[in-house]
Design a protein around this motif. Structure first.
Motif, PDB file in Angstrom:
ATOM      1  N   VAL A 294      -0.347  -3.154  -0.761  1.00 15.23           N
ATOM      2  CA  VAL A 294       0.126  -4.520  -0.907  1.00 15.23           C
ATOM      3  C   VAL A 294      -0.014  -5.270   0.414  1.00 15.23           C
ATOM      4  O   VAL A 294      -0.528  -6.393   0.473  1.00 15.23           O
ATOM      5  N   GLU A 295       0.411  -4.650   1.507  1.00 10.02           N
ATOM      6  CA  GLU A 295       0.382  -5.314   2.818  1.00 10.02           C
ATOM      7  C   GLU A 295      -1.047  -5.646   3.238  1.00 10.02           C
ATOM      8  O   GLU A 295      -1.310  -6.716   3.791  1.00 10.02           O
ATOM      9  N   ALA A 296      -1.966  -4.727   2.976  1.00 10.87           N
ATOM     10  CA  ALA A 296      -3.346  -4.953   3.404  1.00 10.87           C
ATOM     11  C   ALA A 296      -4.055  -5.974   2.527  1.00 10.87           C
ATOM     12  O   ALA A 296      -4.995  -6.642   2.982  1.00 10.87           O
ATOM     13  N   ALA A 297      -3.620  -6.136   1.265  1.00 12.39           N
ATOM     14  CA  ALA A 297      -4.309  -7.025   0.341  1.00 12.39           C
ATOM     15  C   ALA A 297      -3.967  -8.496   0.549  1.00 12.39           C
ATOM     16  O   ALA A 297      -4.795  -9.377   0.296  1.00 12.39           O
ATOM     17  N   VAL A 298      -2.756  -8.787   1.008  1.00 11.96           N
ATOM     18  CA  VAL A 298      -2.296 -10.178   1.091  1.00 11.96           C
ATOM     19  C   VAL A 298      -3.197 -11.052   1.963  1.00 11.96           C
ATOM     20  O   VAL A 298      -3.611 -12.139   1.528  1.00 11.96           O
ATOM     21  N   ARG A 317       2.319  -9.737  -6.087  1.00  8.88           N
ATOM     22  CA  ARG A 317       2.584 -11.138  -6.437  1.00  8.88           C
ATOM     23  C   ARG A 317       3.777 -11.669  -5.634  1.00  8.88           C
ATOM     24  O   ARG A 317       3.733 -12.775  -5.082  1.00  8.88           O
ATOM     25  N   ALA A 318       4.849 -10.864  -5.555  1.00  8.00           N
ATOM     26  CA  ALA A 318       6.048 -11.284  -4.832  1.00  8.00           C
ATOM     27  C   ALA A 318       5.762 -11.461  -3.344  1.00  8.00           C
ATOM     28  O   ALA A 318       6.287 -12.385  -2.702  1.00  8.00           O
ATOM     29  N   GLU A 319       4.914 -10.592  -2.768  1.00  4.51           N
ATOM     30  CA  GLU A 319       4.609 -10.694  -1.344  1.00  4.51           C
ATOM     31  C   GLU A 319       3.779 -11.937  -1.051  1.00  4.51           C
ATOM     32  O   GLU A 319       3.975 -12.600  -0.028  1.00  4.51           O
ATOM     33  N   VAL A 320       2.852 -12.275  -1.957  1.00  2.00           N
ATOM     34  CA  VAL A 320       2.075 -13.507  -1.776  1.00  2.00           C
ATOM     35  C   VAL A 320       2.998 -14.716  -1.842  1.00  2.00           C
ATOM     36  O   VAL A 320       2.905 -15.644  -1.017  1.00  2.00           O
ATOM     37  N   ARG A 322       6.230 -14.811  -1.209  1.00  2.00           N
ATOM     38  CA  ARG A 322       7.071 -14.822  -0.021  1.00  2.00           C
ATOM     39  C   ARG A 322       6.311 -15.397   1.171  1.00  2.00           C
ATOM     40  O   ARG A 322       6.845 -16.199   1.961  1.00  2.00           O
ATOM     41  N   THR A 323       5.047 -15.005   1.313  1.00  2.60           N
ATOM     42  CA  THR A 323       4.234 -15.504   2.429  1.00  2.60           C
ATOM     43  C   THR A 323       4.011 -17.008   2.308  1.00  2.60           C
ATOM     44  O   THR A 323       4.097 -17.750   3.302  1.00  2.60           O
ATOM     45  N   LEU A 324       3.726 -17.484   1.103  1.00  2.00           N
ATOM     46  CA  LEU A 324       3.490 -18.911   0.902  1.00  2.00           C
ATOM     47  C   LEU A 324       4.755 -19.724   1.184  1.00  2.00           C
ATOM     48  O   LEU A 324       4.686 -20.809   1.782  1.00  2.00           O
ATOM     49  N   ARG A 325       5.904 -19.208   0.768  1.00  2.00           N
ATOM     50  CA  ARG A 325       7.159 -19.910   1.049  1.00  2.00           C
ATOM     51  C   ARG A 325       7.419 -19.975   2.556  1.00  2.00           C
ATOM     52  O   ARG A 325       7.873 -21.005   3.069  1.00  2.00           O
ATOM     53  N   ALA A 326       7.135 -18.891   3.248  1.00  2.00           N
ATOM     54  CA  ALA A 326       7.317 -18.892   4.701  1.00  2.00           C
ATOM     55  C   ALA A 326       6.386 -19.902   5.359  1.00  2.00           C
ATOM     56  O   ALA A 326       6.763 -20.579   6.330  1.00  2.00           O
ATOM     57  N   MET A 327       5.159 -20.032   4.848  1.00  2.00           N
ATOM     58  CA  MET A 327       4.213 -21.001   5.406  1.00  2.00           C
ATOM     59  C   MET A 327       4.687 -22.432   5.174  1.00  2.00           C
ATOM     60  O   MET A 327       4.554 -23.296   6.051  1.00  2.00           O
TER      61      MET A 327
END
Length: 333
Positions: A294-298, A317-320, A322-327
């Motif tokens: 998961v970490e490597a795919a994002v 899906r959740a990690e993507v 989370r990343t978009l919200r942080a951005m």
């Protein structure tokens, strides 16, 4: 065609001392029966080739015999100056030897071939490293190369990703590989072959004892198998994506080659099974790709922008998300 094969057979025996009929057949990509006929033809033409029976037997030339059939064609002369090896030779400490060899070769060529080879060297350049990456210049490359040539064992201190990170091993160097500007050592420890990135070798000691190379070891074949197994070991998980038409078109551009080849476009008959649904009315297609984690795919998926949606696994899906919200928080949105 047959005359060319006879010359090749003669040169193989001249450079390798002794070869079995099977070895010659494999090298020339013909049958063993064809080798028998070719050897008979060479003998009838006065070439002193003879066979030795037994387990260690094979065909060989009479001691001291050398053929003068070593003239180069124009294409062969050009190819020798298009190998892309000068930079690699410099890293191995062979700059002077390479320059001297090229000068001797150039001097030995007829005038017309000399001019053509010189033009090729001046008009074509092979740059091996990938874009945006600089070729490594590992400090221990030269002594490792010397030990590989001379069959001396090595004691190395190596920094690896897994714990414990720093390890020491005694290995038998069987070959060096230059891949995308990076050097790798293929070495045997016990009965197992391992691959070491030379820039991660912290210290190296060349040991006085010498070793015998593994019987039948072929560096090119070993490396090809290693790359195949490396990608299989790395991509253990899968993800299901929805891609727009533009996202599909950008697959080869944005995914690393191993993933793009496996996913490919849905109209590719070889990998059509990867397509789950689509394209739908809006032009979106659902397909499956291998991922490392998961970490490597994002990071790779974020390159697609709004042209990709992660369907599964839920963790990806959740990690993507989370990343978009942080951005968006960074940009005050």
């Amino acid at each position: 065609m047959r005359a060319t094969r006879l010359v090749s057979l003669l040169l193989l025996l001249q450079t390798r001392d002794r070869m079995t009929a099977r070895e010659l057949a494999d090298a020339l990509e013909v049958s063993v029966r064809t080798i028998y006929r070719d050897v008979d033809s060479l003998g009838a033409a006065g070439v002193p080739v003879y066979g030795e029976p037994g387990h260690d037997g094979g065909y060989r030339l009479l001691d001291g015999y050398r053929t003068r059939l070593t003239g180069l064609t124009a294409d062969e002369a050009e190819a020798l100056f298009l190998t892309g090896l000068p930079a690699a030779a410099a890293q191995l400490g062979l700059t002077a030897a390479t320059t001297a060899a090229q000068l001797k070769l150039m001097a030995a060529l007829p005038a017309e071939l000399r001019d053509r080879a010189g033009r090729a060297a001046g008009r074509f350049h092979v740059d091996l490293p990938s874009w945006y990456l600089r070729a490594e210049r590992p400090p221990h490359l030269a002594p490792i190369a010397d030990a590989t040539r001379d069959r001396h064992a090595l004691r190395i201190r190596y920094l690896r990703w897994a714990e414990p990170h720093e390890i020491s091993r005694t290995v038998q160097p069987h070959g060096l590989v230059l891949k995308a500007g990076n050097w790798y050592l293929v070495a045997r420890g016990g009965e197992q072959f391992r691959t070491y990135r030379i820039s991660r070798i912290l210290d190296v000691d060349v040991l006085p004892e010498r070793f015998e190379r593994a019987e039948g070891f072929d560096l090119a074949s070993h490396w090809e198998n290693y790359l195949d197994h490396f990608d299989r070991r790395r991509h253990r998980d899968t993800a299901v994506l929805r891609l727009s038409r533009r996202g599909l078109e950008r697959l080869p551009e944005l995914l690393e080659p191993a993933l793009a080849a496996d996913a490919a476009l849905p109209d590719d008959p070889v990998v059509a099974r990867k397509t789950r649904t689509g394209p739908d009315a809006a032009g979106w297609t659902e397909l499956e790709i291998p991922i490392e984690s998961v970490e490597a795919a994002v990071p790779g998926l974020l390159k697609f922008g709004a042209d990709v949606e992660v369907v599964a696994p839920e963790a990806l899906r959740a990690e993507v998300v989370r990343t978009l919200r942080a951005m968006t928080r960074v940009y005050g949105l």
